[in-house]
Scaffold this motif. Structure first.
Motif, short mmCIF file in Angstrom:
data_model
loop_
_atom_site.label_atom_id
_atom_site.label_comp_id
_atom_site.label_asym_id
_atom_site.label_seq_id
_atom_site.Cartn_x
_atom_site.Cartn_y
_atom_site.Cartn_z
N GLN A 1 -37.00 10.75 -0.75
CA GLN A 1 -37.82 9.65 -1.11
C GLN A 1 -39.51 10.14 -1.22
O GLN A 1 -39.97 9.65 -1.97
N ALA B 1 -40.33 12.93 -1.95
CA ALA B 1 -40.49 13.57 -3.22
C ALA B 1 -40.70 12.75 -4.21
O ALA B 1 -41.69 12.96 -5.25
N PHE B 2 -40.05 11.63 -4.39
CA PHE B 2 -40.04 10.79 -5.47
C PHE B 2 -41.39 10.07 -5.57
O PHE B 2 -41.98 9.92 -6.56
N GLU C 1 -44.17 10.91 -4.14
CA GLU C 1 -45.26 12.20 -4.46
C GLU C 1 -45.20 12.02 -5.94
O GLU C 1 -46.31 11.90 -6.76
N TYR C 2 -44.10 12.14 -6.81
CA TYR C 2 -44.04 12.26 -8.16
C TYR C 2 -44.49 11.00 -8.88
O TYR C 2 -45.37 11.12 -9.89
#
Lengths: 521, 454
Positions: free
Chosen positions: A325, A327-328, A330-331
């Motif tokens: 989560q 990582a998403f 941040e993306y």
């Protein structure tokens, strides 16, 4: 933790299907590789006999054989893509590492193929030309062509020996001793097969001439005998013991080979009237049996590594799962940033050192020996500021920012001007004239040695890292300037001048303003 | 990180992949689709008009097409697999797991293309008289197969900028039918139309056919080129409209790089000249000015190759910092595994590092961390060399910047490692920037052949 990890993404097909597809597509590719090599070997031998052996009838035979080269090599190349895809999916870990170990040679394959094809194309069309040029092209073409299976065998030898990867790495990824012999024997075994299958192809498809056919049958038989010599030597050097399955496949192949050799002693061979279907059937059976042997031996090395790698990958993916989560987020956040806007550039690229409000107190400022500039107390000409940002300040932590195009940097400078007033003219302070006189004198006596009479620096300061700024185009606000004059600028040559009287230091801060507003004073 | 990582010296991994791939794009779009289509068109018109000159030209043009397709086209295409497997193994292996079936199907098209073009090559002359129609039929079949390849590859290439719902859903159709798929496909087919006309004009000038024949052929190619130019511009606009702004904003930098990023007029001037050359060829060919077309054609060919390179460079660069947005960064670190490594460090997770420790540990670690985190885009001393880029910085500031790479330079991936590893990398980079000699084999197989620094 020290196990090899595979990719965390799932396989597109069950492993058994992948292996089956790979075997079939590789067999097709390999068949045409053997035909390509065989065509080259046999065709060039004919030409060499014509040029140097005084047998002119060999010229036409050579051209007849080489006529098939374009089709063979085109099909070999295009059929090679599927097994390459499949091996990268099914045997990712061993294969990719094998390639990386011999990456320069692997990359060279494309160049070698282009060169080989050009040389062979020349031979196919200009065989009747000069024999010296022809021999050179033949030698060059053959060397380039044979190097290609040499590289493939090299990569596979590396890929199959994961137990030895550490020592291979420390040895500089070159093959020595037993591995080198294994490589050579394996390559020779490929060439032997090329002679057999190439001979067979051209026997049936390139000529009806009995004399030529007898020659080609000779290639087939001698090729098989060569294989009987090389094969056992190779078998002795495979990394794993030959188990029952491998021996069974190999025996089937040996039987087929023996049958063919026996058959070649019969009357049909003398009349050069061998039948296509039994001959092709026998030889293809032999090829498949040997490919099955090869695959089985290779799987003994590949499959355990692949299984272990996939397990390790799954375990690590599980450990990383809670972070998905983050990582998403941040993306998605990154996608939402518009770096064409000056405020975004400042917040992302500058604030971690210069602080959100530009006061030089960003989160990483305290880790820097030379503090980031306090932009809120800085006044500079737009052009000079632009250069500082675009080129950075060598010797300091200020990087160059030509990573942004002109429009972006202009937008950033606009932002600095509008939010922090950096591009405003300096305000200055009221300092009594007699103090100013003392300060100007002090400047010339003490400061000008580094800063120059007009504030633009001296040959001495040109050697500093970082250099002082050009005061004709850059000032600090009076309070900030006073603080730097008093305490120095950490990490730079600017030392503290606290020993000077306080009013002189205040006057010097105003001298800075004068350097900018009235140059030459 | 368990693929050994080779760092190509001087050129760098990305440049080698990109140069080979761009050449392949030119050949596949311009020759396999475009040029062949114009050859088929020429033969068709020759048959309909009873034009023996055009018939001879079409037959002549087929030869360079076959050589380029089976030689350079096939080999550069295979070259993409070779270069990516050696130079970006985790990236290509991941893409292959997602798009295995599309690529496998594309391979079937590729195989059929080669078979059909060889078939045409061997049988073209024999297909005369009542059999002449076969030339057109097989030619169209060939073009359909090559267009089929383009239909498939566009989905994969579109995914690499706009993966849309695949990021969270991981479905193949989500990945394939993404928002830049149709625009990119349309653009590529438009490019093929324009490039093919340039290639056809170029080879027509070399064909040795009589001047009048060349004129008649060039009239067709010239009109097609003039039509293709606005079509490509419009489709290009549509494509870039669908690319997210966060990526698009770096398009100019991708072409100008740090050397020319402050001089955008260079981009506009170069493209204006390119457009002018193409217009000149188009107009000259259309109006039958064979001499002018002969001068313009080789220039136009170079310009066309350059424009393809420009498009591919922009497309590949701007998706930075990602290789597969939402999944993998350009340095082949997966997003969530990168998060894990920021907490736990990269080195404990690296089999190759742990299995082959040699020489001074600091150099070893720093060089390895550089190899894994940075060398996907940066060489040491060559193109985009890191040495020049950290020169003049202090070690503490290098450490600070490494902590914020993606913030500072939005197309640069974040560092995947612990704070301690970040300091080791900064130490290594600072040494490079100061001009300390890089360990002799650090450009290739760090850290296995690294010698300890004095």
């Amino acid at each position: 933790m020290n196990t090899l990890h595979d990719m965390p993404l799932p396989l597109p097909l069950p492993a058994a299907w992948l292996h089956g597809l790979m075997f079939v597509t590789f067999a097709l590719h390999f068949l045409f590789v053997l035909l390509t090599l065989g065509t080259a070997l046999i065709g060039i031998t004919h030409l060499l006999r014509a040029w140097w052996g005084g047998r002119p009838q060999e010229l036409a035979r050579g051209q007849a054989v080489l006529h098939g080269f374009v089709a063979h090599k085109s099909l070999a190349v295009v059929l090679g893509v599927a097994p390459l895809l499949l091996i990268q999916v099914a045997y990712t870990l061993p294969f990719m590492n094998g390639v990386a170990m011999f990456a320069p040679q692997w990359l060279l394959v494309i160049v070698l193929l282009i060169a080989a094809f050009l040389f062979m194309d020349y031979l196919a069309h200009h065989a009747a030309g000069g024999r010296w040029l022809g021999t050179l092209c033949a030698a060059a073409g053959l060397m380039c062509l044979l190097a290609v299976p040499g590289v493939f065998v090299l990569v596979l030898v590396g890929a199959e020996r994961h137990a030895q990867w550490t020592s291979m790495a420390l040895g500089g990824f070159s093959l020595h001793g037993p591995l080198a012999w294994h490589w050579l024997l394996r390559l020779l075994h490929v060439l032997g097969a090329a002679a057999v299958l190439g001979g067979a192809y051209h026997y049936f498809f390139s000529t009806k001439d009995p004399a030529h056919r007898r020659q080609l049958l000779g290639w087939m038989v001698l090729g098989l005998l060569f294989q009987f010599l090389v094969g056992p030597l190779l078998a002795l050097r495979v990394p794993h013991n030959l188990d029952a399955t491998a021996l069974a496949f190999m025996s089937l192949g040996i039987l087929a080979a023996l049958a063919f050799v026996a058959w070649s002693r019969g009357p049909a061979s003398r009349e050069a009237t061998l039948k296509l279907v039994p001959a092709a059937g026998c030889l293809l059976f032999l090829l498949v049996a040997m490919l099955l042997t090869r695959q089985h031996l290779q799987d003994q090395s590949f499959l355990p590594l692949v299984a272990q790698g996939q397990q390790a990958a799954a375990a690590r993916a599980q450990r990383a799962e809670p972070l998905r989560q983050a990582a998403f987020q941040e993306y998605e956040q990154h996608l939402g940033l518009d770096y064409s806007q000056g405020d975004v550039i400042f917040a992302q690229s500058c604030a971690f050192c210069h602080g959100e409000v530009g006061d030089g107190q960003g989160p990483l400022a305290s880790s820097l020996l030379i503090p980031p500039a306090d932009l809120s107390n800085l006044k500079a000409e737009r052009g000079y500021l632009y250069q500082l940002v675009a080129k950075g300040v060598p010797g300091s932590g200020m990087p160059y920012f030509t990573v942004f195009d002109r429009q972006k940097l202009e937008s950033l400078i606009d932002y600095l001007g509008s939010t922090m007033g950096v591009t405003d003219p300096p305000s200055g302070a009221q300092v009594p004239p007699e103090v100013m006189a003392k300060a100007r004198e002090q400047f010339i006596q003490t400061c000008a040695r580094c800063h120059g009479q007009d504030g633009s620096g001296t040959p001495l300061s040109a050697g500093f890292h970082p250099q002082p700024p050009d005061f004709r185009r850059y000032t600090l606000n009076n309070d900030k300037a006073f603080q730097v004059i008093t305490a120095g600028y950490p990490g730079t040559v600017m030392q503290p001048f606290a020993a000077l009287p306080e009013d002189v230091r205040q006057g010097l801060a105003q001298v800075l303003v004068e350097l900018r507003t009235k140059p030459g004073t | 990180m368990d693929f050994l990582f080779y760092q190509a010296p001087y050129w760098g991994n990305g440049m080698i992949i990109g140069l080979n791939a761009s050449l392949h794009v030119f050949l596949s779009h311009g020759v396999a689709i475009g040029f062949t289509a114009y050859i088929v068109l020429t033969e068709y018109l020759a048959r309909r008009r009873g034009d023996a000159g055009l018939e001879a030209l079409a037959a002549w043009l087929l030869k360079p097409a076959v050589i380029l397709i089976t030689g350079a086209g096939a080999l550069t295409g295979v070259g993409i697999w070779f270069t990516t497997s050696a130079l970006a193994p985790a990236g290509i292996a991941s893409l292959l797991r997602v798009f295995f079936w599309p690529w496998f199907i594309e391979w079937v098209f590729f195989f059929l293309e080669v078979v059909v073009i060889l078939f045409m090559h061997y049988r073209w002359a024999a297909w005369s008289g009542p059999q002449r129609g076969k030339r057109t039929v097989w030619g169209v079949i060939y073009v359909l197969f090559s267009v089929g390849s383009a239909i498939i590859i566009s989905g994969i290439l579109g995914f690499m900028i706009t993966p849309d719902g695949w990021v969270r859903g991981r479905g193949l159709w989500q990945a394939f039918f993404n928002q830049t798929y149709l625009p990119q496909l349309a653009l590529r087919l438009g490019m093929a139309m324009g490039l093919g006309a340039v290639v056809a004009a170029f080879f027509t000038m070399l064909s040795g056919q009589p001047r009048e024949v060349k004129q008649r052929a060039l009239a067709v190619y010239g009109k097609a080129l003039l039509l293709a130019l606005p079509v490509v511009l419009a489709l290009g606009w549509w494509y870039f409209h669908m690319v997210p702004g966060a990526y698009k904003t770096h398009a100019l930098f991708s072409l100008l790089t740090s050397h020319y990023s402050q001089r955008p007029e260079v981009f506009w001037a170069a493209n204006a000249i390119a457009l002018a050359v193409l217009l000149i060829l188009g107009l000259a060919a259309w109006r039958g000015r064979v001499g002018l077309a002969a001068l313009a054609a080789p220039l136009a060919l170079l310009v066309a190759i350059g424009l393809v390179g420009q498009f591919e460079r922009v497309r590949e660069f701007i998706r930075g910092p990602y290789l597969m947005p939402g999944y993998m960064y350009a340095n082949q670190v997966c997003l969530e595994q990168g998060q894990l490594m920021r907490q736990e460090g990269m080195l404990p997770h690296s089999w190759w590092f742990n299995a082959t420790l040699k020489g001074s540990p600091e150099v070893q670690a720093g060089a390895f961390l550089f190899a894994q985190n940075c060398s996907g885009c940066h060489t040491i001393n060559g193109i985009n060399g890191i040495k020049a880029r950290v020169a003049g910085r202090t070690q503490d500031s290098i450490a600070a910047m490494v902590a914020h790479t993606m913030d500072m330079v939005p197309y640069m991936p974040p560092f995947a490692g612990s704070d301690q590893e970040r300091e080791l990398l900064a130490q290594f980079l600072y040494g490079l920037g100061k001009g300390l000699p890089a360990p002799s084999h650090v450009a290739r197989y760090t850290p296995y052949q690294v010698e300890a620094r004095p």
